[in-house]
Design a protein around this motif. Structure first.
Motif, short mmCIF file in Angstrom:
data_model
loop_
_atom_site.label_atom_id
_atom_site.label_comp_id
_atom_site.label_asym_id
_atom_site.label_seq_id
_atom_site.Cartn_x
_atom_site.Cartn_y
_atom_site.Cartn_z
N VAL A 1 -1.66 3.00 -5.37
CA VAL A 1 -1.34 3.97 -6.51
C VAL A 1 -0.56 3.15 -7.76
CG1 VAL A 1 -0.11 6.00 -7.29
CG2 VAL A 1 -1.00 6.05 -5.05
N CYS A 2 0.28 2.22 -7.46
CA CYS A 2 1.02 1.56 -8.45
C CYS A 2 1.19 0.11 -7.94
CB CYS A 2 2.22 2.23 -8.89
SG CYS A 2 3.29 2.45 -7.51
N ASP A 3 1.43 -0.74 -8.80
CA ASP A 3 1.60 -2.09 -8.54
C ASP A 3 3.13 -2.56 -8.66
OD1 ASP A 3 1.47 -4.98 -8.25
OD2 ASP A 3 0.77 -5.45 -10.44
N THR A 4 3.93 -2.79 -7.61
CA THR A 4 5.21 -3.01 -7.80
C THR A 4 5.26 -4.76 -7.30
OG1 THR A 4 5.61 -2.52 -5.44
CG2 THR A 4 6.02 -0.99 -6.76
N TRP A 5 4.49 -5.28 -7.58
CA TRP A 5 4.45 -7.04 -7.50
C TRP A 5 4.42 -7.33 -8.78
CZ3 TRP A 5 0.19 -7.74 -3.12
CH2 TRP A 5 0.37 -7.39 -2.10
N PHE A 6 3.49 -7.24 -9.63
CA PHE A 6 3.48 -7.92 -10.83
C PHE A 6 3.33 -7.13 -12.31
CE2 PHE A 6 1.16 -10.17 -7.57
CZ PHE A 6 2.06 -11.27 -7.53
N ASP A 7 3.35 -5.62 -12.08
CA ASP A 7 3.31 -4.79 -13.12
C ASP A 7 4.97 -4.93 -13.84
OD1 ASP A 7 3.51 -2.67 -15.20
OD2 ASP A 7 2.49 -1.37 -14.04
N SER A 8 4.77 -5.65 -14.74
CA SER A 8 6.22 -5.77 -15.59
C SER A 8 6.86 -4.60 -15.85
CB SER A 8 6.03 -7.09 -16.54
OG SER A 8 5.27 -6.57 -17.63
N GLY B 1 0.82 -1.06 -0.08
CA GLY B 1 -0.05 0.05 0.10
C GLY B 1 1.01 1.12 -0.04
N ARG B 2 0.44 2.27 -0.57
CA ARG B 2 1.15 3.58 -0.54
C ARG B 2 0.60 4.64 -0.10
NH1 ARG B 2 4.24 0.35 -1.59
NH2 ARG B 2 5.06 -0.59 -3.30
N LYS B 3 0.97 5.54 0.37
CA LYS B 3 0.35 7.01 0.83
C LYS B 3 0.04 7.54 -0.58
CE LYS B 3 1.07 11.29 2.94
NZ LYS B 3 2.04 12.15 3.32
N ARG B 4 -1.42 7.92 -0.83
CA ARG B 4 -1.83 8.22 -1.88
C ARG B 4 -1.91 10.01 -2.06
NH1 ARG B 4 -5.07 6.53 -5.93
NH2 ARG B 4 -5.01 4.37 -4.99
N LYS B 5 -1.30 10.59 -2.92
CA LYS B 5 -1.61 11.96 -3.14
C LYS B 5 -2.19 12.10 -4.28
CE LYS B 5 2.98 12.68 -1.10
NZ LYS B 5 3.55 11.38 -1.52
N ALA B 6 -3.36 12.51 -4.50
CA ALA B 6 -4.38 12.70 -5.85
C ALA B 6 -4.58 14.32 -5.79
CB ALA B 6 -5.54 11.96 -5.80
N ILE C 1 -3.56 13.79 -11.76
CA ILE C 1 -2.32 13.00 -11.73
C ILE C 1 -2.56 12.30 -10.34
CG2 ILE C 1 -0.99 14.60 -12.89
CD1 ILE C 1 0.39 15.62 -10.35
N VAL C 2 -1.64 11.21 -10.09
CA VAL C 2 -1.62 10.55 -8.84
C VAL C 2 -0.09 10.44 -8.53
CG1 VAL C 2 -3.86 9.66 -8.47
CG2 VAL C 2 -2.13 8.21 -9.74
N SER C 3 0.35 10.77 -7.25
CA SER C 3 1.71 10.45 -7.07
C SER C 3 1.94 9.75 -5.69
CB SER C 3 2.37 11.77 -7.20
OG SER C 3 1.89 12.69 -6.06
N THR C 4 3.39 9.22 -5.81
CA THR C 4 3.53 8.75 -4.41
C THR C 4 5.11 8.27 -4.24
OG1 THR C 4 2.95 6.60 -3.07
CG2 THR C 4 3.30 6.08 -5.47
N MET C 5 5.60 7.82 -3.17
CA MET C 5 7.11 7.24 -3.34
C MET C 5 7.02 5.99 -3.15
SD MET C 5 9.44 9.67 -3.17
CE MET C 5 10.74 8.70 -2.43
N ILE C 6 7.93 5.36 -3.99
CA ILE C 6 7.73 3.77 -3.89
C ILE C 6 8.85 3.37 -2.75
CG2 ILE C 6 8.57 1.67 -5.21
CD1 ILE C 6 8.11 3.19 -7.73
N GLU C 7 8.11 2.65 -1.88
CA GLU C 7 8.91 2.29 -0.41
C GLU C 7 9.94 1.81 -0.67
OE1 GLU C 7 5.94 -0.03 1.60
OE2 GLU C 7 4.44 1.41 1.53
#
Length: 492
Positions: free
Chosen positions: A472-479, A6-11, A227-233
């Protein structure tokens, strides 16, 4: 419910009066003619060109005169000999429309006076939307150029919208719009059918968990994120996803970048996938945050004396040493392509993904008597000089999009019409990487790849989350995203 990534969401929100992915014309910034330099922190320079070749113009005028003389004789002959009365207005409109249609450019067209009122409501009046973000499911055949679209997939439903109030949720699939099948329609065609005048209704056929049902919604003005933005942990990588370029998107982007820098951003991923474009000014202003004193874009007209160039200012928001990766796909169009190409050509970003849509032209929309017309008047050329229109922007690193191949199409349809994902999530309520993988393992004999199975069960998990809970984004399976992250980590 928890989810490990899960990410902190900034919309950043803007007022929108049409469906999020809907465009002013088909894929692009149809009504935006010459950019006003007063709106940009950029430098506009007239391009030095040779005088327009007058012989070509004179030859064209002579041909037009000859053709019109012949057409007048034909029309007069028809008027003399035709048995019944002629509806002259109808014939004129038909001739005008045929002249535009014969050009073979879907962005150049003539709207008759009879059609004009509806057209003006759509192009100049208030738009209504339902408030969700959608993409299309693609089927790829053995021929890589032969791609068919299937269902319209709802990826996100925005709060306080007709879609949210009507109970739509992520994972729903639209099969028909007002009774018209969406199969073989591009995403923008679906958007065009869904959007309309505020207060009017649209009926969607929804496929959810094996059940199909019709639901009617009233279009409204809705607040949706630009836009949506976040830091990738644990990476130091910032992430900004663009959904469309509006008038305030550049300012929203500036705020997002400044916030990410405060949070320790060392590198940045810009996600332009499925972004249909919008205002060219906005995309160039964003490029100007990364590029100093370099050419951003050339605009070419038929009359070369009108050509001009856009140059970056000397003011940078982002340190030139910061690494940037831009993700594009086959639905990145228009202003998205301009931003990607400009950043690539100036050495400010590496492009990852697939070749973009290929719309690099500008339309002028104007009145003609009681009719309206849209005419392609100019082309956009990035600093490299390479054409965008009908070509697209090539990625530096090719990473394919997620496709359902032809031999998986039937299995895919069966899976989404079944309750397999729903039943699994009922038993495994927590959204974790291990549960997503477990679903793929349990359905390994379905005829679908692991990647497709991951996507199917993920949408079921997303459907049970609120908008703010969804990653916000999928760092598990989004190739494609994973490739972008790995590239930035390698360059540290």
């Amino acid at each position: 419910m928890t989810h490990a990534h899960g990410r902190k969401r900034k919309a950043v929100f803007v007022i929108l009066v049409l469906l999020l992915i809907a465009t002013s014309m088909v894929f692009g910034e149809g009504i935006y003619e010459k950019s006003s330099p007063s709106q940009l922190p950029l430098v506009m320079q007239e391009t030095e060109t040779e005088t327009t070749n007058l012989s070509v113009s004179e030859s064209g005028a002579a041909r037009i005169q000859k053709d019109m003389t012949s057409l007048t004789r034909l029309y007069k002959h028809l008027d003399d000999e035709y048995l019944w009365d002629i509806d002259y207005d109808k014939v004129y409109d038909a001739m005008a429309k045929a002249m535009f249609d014969a050009l073979g450019d879907k962005y150049t067209y003539y709207v008759t006076a009879e059609e004009s009122e509806d057209y003006e409501e759509e192009s100049l009046g208030e738009y209504g939307g339902l408030g969700f973000y959608h993409t299309k499911t693609y089927i790829e055949y053995q021929d890589p150029d032969d791609i068919t679209t299937l269902y319209c997939n709802i990826n996100q439903v925005f709060p306080n919208s007709p879609a949210a109030y009507g109970g739509l949720k992520a994972g729903d699939m639209i099969t028909h719009i007002n009774g018209e099948s969406v199969i073989d329609k591009e995403g923008t065609e679906c958007s065009s059918l869904i959007k309309g005048e505020v207060g009017t209704t649209v009926t969607l056929t929804i496929l959810r968990g094996g059940a199909a049902f019709d639901q009617t919604f009233t279009r409204a003005k809705v607040n949706v994120p630009a836009i949506v933005s976040t830091m990738i942990e644990d990476t130091g990588i910032g992430y900004i996803r663009f959904l469309q370029f509006y008038q305030n998107t550049a300012e929203d982007t500036k705020k997002a970048i400044e916030e990410l820098l405060k949070e320790g951003m060392k590198s940045l991923i810009i996600d332009l996938r499925d972004c249909p474009g919008g205002m060219v000014d906005s995309s160039l202003s964003i490029a100007d945050m990364f590029i100093a004193s370099s050419k951003l874009l050339s605009v070419h007209y038929k009359d070369s004396s009108k050509d001009y160039e856009m140059w970056a200012s000397r003011n940078l928001l982002v340190d030139p040493s910061m690494k940037v990766v831009i993700i594009i796909n086959e639905n990145s169009a228009s202003s998205s392509e301009i931003l990607a190409a400009t950043m690539k050509d100036n050495g400010r970003a590496t492009l990852v993904g697939t070749t973009s849509f290929g719309k690099g032209i500008m339309q002028s929309i104007s009145l003609y008597g009681e009719a309206d017309m849209s005419i392609t008047v100019a082309s956009f050329i990035p600093p490299s000089g390479n054409e965008i229109h009908q070509v697209g922007v090539e990625p530096d690193i090719y990473v394919p999009s997620l496709y359902v191949t032809e031999d998986m199409a039937q299995a895919y349809t069966q899976m989404i019409k079944s309750s397999a994902a729903k039943d699994f999530v009922d038993k495994h309520e927590e959204y974790t990487i291990s549960n997503v993988k477990l679903f793929a393992e349990e359905n390994a004999d379905s005829g679908l790849t692991e990647e497709i199975l991951h996507a199917i069960v993920q949408t079921e998990y997303y459907s049970r989350m609120t908008y703010d809970e969804q990653p916000v984004c999928d760092t598990w399976f989004d190739s494609q995203l994973i490739a972008a992250i790995e590239l930035l980590q390698e360059e540290k």
